[in-house]
Scaffold this active site. Sequence first.
Site, short mmCIF file in Angstrom:
data_model
loop_
_atom_site.label_atom_id
_atom_site.label_comp_id
_atom_site.label_asym_id
_atom_site.label_seq_id
_atom_site.Cartn_x
_atom_site.Cartn_y
_atom_site.Cartn_z
N GLY A 77 6.74 -1.85 6.18
CA GLY A 77 8.12 -2.32 6.18
C GLY A 77 9.07 -1.42 6.94
N GLU B 231 0.83 -1.20 0.00
CA GLU B 231 0.00 0.00 0.00
C GLU B 231 0.87 1.26 0.00
OE1 GLU B 231 -4.22 -1.27 1.94
OE2 GLU B 231 -2.77 -0.55 3.37
N CYS C 163 0.99 -1.74 15.45
CA CYS C 163 1.07 -1.51 14.01
C CYS C 163 0.45 -2.64 13.19
CB CYS C 163 2.53 -1.32 13.64
SG CYS C 163 2.79 -0.99 11.89
N CYS D 110 6.19 -6.72 7.42
CA CYS D 110 7.27 -6.20 8.26
C CYS D 110 7.56 -7.23 9.34
CB CYS D 110 6.82 -4.89 8.92
SG CYS D 110 8.11 -4.08 9.88
N ASN E 77 -3.29 5.43 15.86
CA ASN E 77 -4.48 5.16 15.06
C ASN E 77 -4.97 3.75 15.34
OD1 ASN E 77 -4.50 7.68 13.43
ND2 ASN E 77 -2.49 6.92 12.81
N CYS F 257 6.10 -4.39 16.11
CA CYS F 257 5.59 -3.34 17.02
C CYS F 257 4.12 -3.66 17.35
CB CYS F 257 5.71 -1.96 16.38
SG CYS F 257 7.42 -1.52 16.02
N SER G 115 11.43 6.24 15.22
CA SER G 115 10.25 5.87 15.99
C SER G 115 10.69 5.54 17.40
CB SER G 115 9.56 4.66 15.35
OG SER G 115 9.21 4.98 14.03
N LEU G 116 10.50 6.47 18.31
CA LEU G 116 10.98 6.28 19.68
C LEU G 116 9.85 5.73 20.56
CD1 LEU G 116 13.49 6.59 21.40
CD2 LEU G 116 12.86 8.96 21.85
N HIS G 117 8.76 6.45 20.63
CA HIS G 117 7.52 5.98 21.28
C HIS G 117 7.57 5.72 22.78
CE1 HIS G 117 6.29 5.86 17.21
NE2 HIS G 117 6.53 4.60 16.94
N SER H 40 11.85 6.76 7.80
CA SER H 40 11.48 6.45 9.18
C SER H 40 11.99 5.07 9.57
CB SER H 40 9.95 6.51 9.31
OG SER H 40 9.56 6.28 10.63
N CYS I 207 -1.07 6.47 9.69
CA CYS I 207 0.13 5.76 10.16
C CYS I 207 -0.21 4.43 10.82
CB CYS I 207 0.87 6.57 11.21
SG CYS I 207 1.55 8.06 10.58
#
Length: 344
Positions: free
Chosen positions: A159, A92, A119, A112, A290, A116, A214-216, A191, A333
């Site tokens: 990915g 996509e 995701c 991927c 999201n 995570c 991407s720390l989060h 990213s 995202c």
Amino acid sequence: MLTDIRSLLPEELTAVCKEMGLPAFRAKQIFRWLHVDCVDSFDEMTNLSLKLREELQARFEIFNCTIENKQVSVYDSTVKYLFRLHDGEFVESVLMKYKYGYSLCVSSQVGCRMGCTFCASTLGGVVRSLTASEILAQIIAAQKDALVRVSHVVMMGMGEPLDNYDNTLRFLQLASHADGLNLSMRNISLSTCGIVPNIYRLAEEKLQLTLSVSLHAPNDALRSSMMPVNKKWNVDTLLASCREYIEKTSRRISFEYSMVRGVNDSDDCARELAKKLKGMLCHINLIPVNAVDETGCVGSTPQRVQQFAAILESCGLTVTVRRTLGADIDAACGQLRKKKMKGE
Ligand code: SAH
């Protein structure tokens, strides 16, 4: 196996043409057909003889992607494409319109393997990595379909780009080549979830792109519970590579922080994060997570996001809150996923 011709850099194409006994200007013509005119077949290369086109056809392959499905947001005209690759796999991409132009969010792998927890792209694992030309083909197909020029690219689709390092680097070189799509590196964001050795490698390239990390989460316990990659390269190891990246490239890093309600969005998390990032040339991008059905993660409330941002700002950090585009078509995202013909 035929050679994937659109993945070749100009100097490689010149070398292959030389091997075939062709003059250097032929390589230039072919590169132009592939990267400026963006043709789908050798037949369209009309300034080459039929014999040469047949020779090329016998030796090379042009990887195109076709539109399997397309959804347009009624809110903001964001377009989500489901592209079919030459071997029947799907990826996509999302086309977004901004004041400054069109931005395409591209995928770098089918699925991927990073795992995570919030995701969608990782739910079925990874099938394979994309070649450089398959990443480029997403831009080409979107431009042809929407009749626009894509001026900005974000490698934030399906990915992990740094888990596909060589093809990603090749894609960046091709997409930014002056004789090709000629995208400005400054308009490209990459990213990563934090594949540390490859952040060091990328730093050596000294590219002008924006590295998003991407720390989060501000500490290992929390980050490891959300992102398995943290068990291999923890927060401090990751931040050390980011400091080196900044040092080498003089570019500001953008840290992404996806906010999951009740998980990583407390005032304490904000303060701990501010402490970790103090003094770094960076920017923090907050993304209320999201919804993805299977993950059960819920995004933080707008009030929580504002409060979190306020704490970071009061500590001297630069913060923005990411706007959600394409909310009605699951184009935001973390919502891109591997889709099968069965019709998920
Ligand atoms: N593999 C890369 C790029 C793809 S994801 C990476 O991890 O950075 C792009 C961004 O979206 C990452 O910051 C990712 O953590 C974030 N993301 C993933 N799922 C999300 C979700 N459901 N809501 C909000 N952001 C999400």
